[in-house]
Write a protein that holds these residues in place. Sequence first.
Motif, PDB file in Angstrom:
ATOM      1  N   ALA A 397      -5.395 -34.556  33.230  1.00 20.98           N
ATOM      2  CA  ALA A 397      -6.019 -35.782  33.736  1.00 20.98           C
ATOM      3  C   ALA A 397      -4.931 -36.824  33.940  1.00 20.98           C
ATOM      4  N   SER A 398      -5.260 -37.842  34.711  1.00 22.31           N
ATOM      5  CA  SER A 398      -4.365 -38.980  34.896  1.00 22.31           C
ATOM      6  C   SER A 398      -5.173 -40.257  34.759  1.00 22.31           C
ATOM      7  N   ILE A 399      -4.512 -41.318  34.308  1.00 17.82           N
ATOM      8  CA  ILE A 399      -5.176 -42.612  34.310  1.00 17.82           C
ATOM      9  C   ILE A 399      -4.940 -43.281  35.658  1.00 17.82           C
ATOM     10  N   GLY A 400      -5.797 -44.245  35.963  1.00 15.53           N
ATOM     11  CA  GLY A 400      -5.698 -44.944  37.232  1.00 15.53           C
ATOM     12  C   GLY A 400      -6.695 -46.086  37.262  1.00 15.53           C
ATOM     13  N   ALA A 401      -7.265 -46.346  38.426  1.00 11.28           N
ATOM     14  CA  ALA A 401      -8.232 -47.435  38.591  1.00 11.28           C
ATOM     15  C   ALA A 401      -9.310 -46.988  39.562  1.00 11.28           C
ATOM     16  N   PRO A 402     -10.546 -47.440  39.327  1.00  7.67           N
ATOM     17  CA  PRO A 402     -11.640 -47.046  40.228  1.00  7.67           C
ATOM     18  C   PRO A 402     -11.531 -47.774  41.565  1.00  7.67           C
ATOM     19  N   PRO A 403     -12.267 -47.331  42.553  1.00 12.32           N
ATOM     20  CA  PRO A 403     -12.267 -48.037  43.838  1.00 12.32           C
ATOM     21  C   PRO A 403     -12.687 -49.492  43.675  1.00 12.32           C
ATOM     22  N   ARG A 405     -12.285 -53.623  45.999  1.00 10.93           N
ATOM     23  CA  ARG A 405     -12.138 -54.190  47.346  1.00 10.93           C
ATOM     24  C   ARG A 405     -10.727 -54.016  47.890  1.00 10.93           C
ATOM     25  N   LEU A 406      -9.728 -54.128  46.998  1.00 12.38           N
ATOM     26  CA  LEU A 406      -8.339 -54.018  47.442  1.00 12.38           C
ATOM     27  C   LEU A 406      -7.906 -52.568  47.616  1.00 12.38           C
ATOM     28  N   GLY A 407      -8.547 -51.672  46.874  1.00 12.78           N
ATOM     29  CA  GLY A 407      -8.196 -50.254  46.968  1.00 12.78           C
ATOM     30  C   GLY A 407      -9.448 -49.411  47.049  1.00 12.78           C
ATOM     31  N   PRO A 408     -10.005 -49.250  48.234  1.00 15.11           N
ATOM     32  CA  PRO A 408     -11.301 -48.557  48.379  1.00 15.11           C
ATOM     33  C   PRO A 408     -11.283 -47.101  47.941  1.00 15.11           C
ATOM     34  N   LEU A 409     -10.100 -46.506  47.811  1.00 15.46           N
ATOM     35  CA  LEU A 409     -10.013 -45.119  47.339  1.00 15.46           C
ATOM     36  C   LEU A 409      -9.654 -45.034  45.865  1.00 15.46           C
ATOM     37  N   GLY A 410      -9.447 -46.181  45.222  1.00 14.29           N
ATOM     38  CA  GLY A 410      -9.026 -46.174  43.822  1.00 14.29           C
ATOM     39  C   GLY A 410      -7.531 -45.935  43.686  1.00 14.29           C
ATOM     40  N   GLN A 411      -7.051 -45.859  42.444  1.00 19.62           N
ATOM     41  CA  GLN A 411      -5.621 -45.655  42.181  1.00 19.62           C
ATOM     42  C   GLN A 411      -5.425 -44.489  41.215  1.00 19.62           C
ATOM     43  N   TYR A 412      -4.414 -43.674  41.518  1.00 17.52           N
ATOM     44  CA  TYR A 412      -4.054 -42.514  40.690  1.00 17.52           C
ATOM     45  C   TYR A 412      -2.613 -42.735  40.242  1.00 17.52           C
ATOM     46  N   TRP A 413      -2.397 -42.973  38.940  1.00 18.62           N
ATOM     47  CA  TRP A 413      -1.080 -43.406  38.460  1.00 18.62           C
ATOM     48  C   TRP A 413      -0.176 -42.256  38.004  1.00 18.62           C
ATOM     49  N   GLY A 414      -0.705 -41.068  37.866  1.00 20.34           N
ATOM     50  CA  GLY A 414       0.120 -39.937  37.451  1.00 20.34           C
ATOM     51  C   GLY A 414       0.582 -40.016  36.001  1.00 20.34           C
TER      52      GLY A 414
END
Length: 689
Positions: A397-403, A405-414
């Motif tokens: 798994a990786s941590i990140g951020a959900p979708p 307004r600024l990132g409609p696809l969310g963030q995948y931090w690796g």
Amino acid sequence: MKENALDKAARAAGISLEYINAKGQPEAISDETKRALLAVMDNPDKGKKTPLPPVAVFSGSRKRQLTPQGRGEYHWQLRSEAGKKFEGTLVGGELFTLPSPLGQGYHQLTLSKGKQQWQTRIIVTPRRCYLPPALRDGEKRWGALVQLYTVRSAKNWGIGDFGDLQQLVQQLAANGGDFVGLNPLHALYPASPDFASPYSPSSRRWLNIIYIDVSQVVDFQQSAAAQKWWKSAKTQRALAEVRENDLVDYEAVMALKLTALRHAWTEFQPRDEENEEKRAFAAFVREGGDSLRYQAVYEGVQAERRAGNAQHWGWPAWPEGWRNSQLPDVQHWCEQNEDEIAFWQWLQFLAQQQFSQCWQVSQTLGMSVGLYRDLAVGVAEGSAETWHDPELYRLKASIGAPPDRLGPLGQYWGLPPMDPHVMKARGYQPFIDMLRANMRDCGALRIDHVMSLLRLWWVPAGETADKGAYVAYPVDDLLGILALESQRLRCMVIGEDLGTVPKEIISLLRNSGIFSWKVLWFEQQRDGEYRSPEEYPRQSISSASTHDLPTLSGFWDAGDLQLGEKIGLYPADAVQPLHEQRTAQKQALLNALHKAGSLPARSAKQADKLAMSPQLNQAIHRFLADTQSALLGLQPEDWLGMTTPVNVPGTVEQYPNWRRKLTQPLEEIFADKEVQKLLKTVSQRRKAN
């Protein structure tokens, strides 16, 4: 409505069943994501029946009571951290009150019945984190926020180092400053130095050895071979090139430093075992234990494997027999390479010595905060920590951020997350060790993405970031331990609470004495007006910007929007609205500056015409200096009118992140009349308000 088995299992594991989406509405987590994350997790206590959990944390004046499970009578014994022993009997299912007095700290409770024994770690914590006396007395302090690698100087080797940091501390103190705030100094990858993001480290417990000031190392000075190499025309040409480069050339800098330090190591090794430095190094190695040893092993193995195959960048790319520190191939390598292991341990020793010296200088100069460090939210997948302790991290798994307004696809931090169940099963020792390593020799610790104490967005491997879910962390326990270590190490805590901040953590952070972060650009109210200086909370640090945002001049000139458009960060139809929004922000800021008395009225009506100037720069710094925040962090980039950012989030190849240097060397920055005027103004206004 009855909860189904999957939802029940997910909730029990701490997986949230919904989140607030980009439209501000609750959105359910898919069953596929729940199953994927349940498969990823490891619960060491699953299936075990024990009378008490592995750890119990009691914060502040909370009643110190437990209810052991099971039936019948148990014998209990509690050994306090100070060595005092209490004992007696208790009955399963009945409330048990811990003996008193039991001071703050780490204690061990043992229950026994017949031949069976169970251990529970008892942690008693204060309610709030440490606060330096000056801040407790209502004083307001300011300092510089510095990305250390960006610093130029006449002496460094193409990258800012601990020698520069010492000079920075001295210059800041001479100009009325109280601290230097730093980027994460975590260990990175000496064999792959271009992996330069300080937020994707190899270890959060050890230092980045590239920051060693080689010229300060006594064994480098005393080595004839080192000095011959140093004085050669080839070395001096290489040194001049990396110094003059506007970007940090990590490969070239690391090659120079490692060559020099291997010469120095050859000089250090023959020293008598009773030599003071040799004894100090031996003590450092003993104290570092397995964590230091396998950090050194990893760096040694990585250097060897990458020299033979450039594709072997880290353990996930190594042959299977090398992908864990305890495998036979690795242990055999250790037996054959003790000297190489000692070399990498010695580099950590040098780095820690030099950083500690910077801290001592700050204290000698009377700084109340002195230095503050930055704790990254995680380690990279191919890190020394995941290699040595894979059980602690969920590598699938990786941590990140959900979708949003600024990132409609969310963030995948690796960054693979620490498993909260494993942390708890270990009595939170990994968390404690990490705090101690990062609170050492500094007056404040900034915790990046402080919301991670409450929850993290986990994304199953191979999925996009929108296929993740929030996983809960034991926030009350972690905050208590954070307060305990903060008080013991006299290190205040700053929480980076920008972006989406869940309501439930805001009061928890405030009540725990953790400072909030207030960035000028974000301090707008719903009507678009900027908050006045007196509206900034005292328990906060304020700043114009951060390493992830445009500089003051970059913001004013919309250089960040132009750059984003150039490298394709924004859809074509989004650019013009962003420029219009920026013009409105600039006008609102001018209005706020005028209203606060920082800028004449005639200048507050020209947002679309007014260029950045020393006068406007001074006005913004006056406004910031007047805020009620107890701490104020200023960036040297803003003193120098720099426009280019140090990092552009969401980019990898499109922009040279973590490489851009300051435009002037330290020696010139603090001799600059405009900079002196600005810092004098800030110091005076911080004292007056």
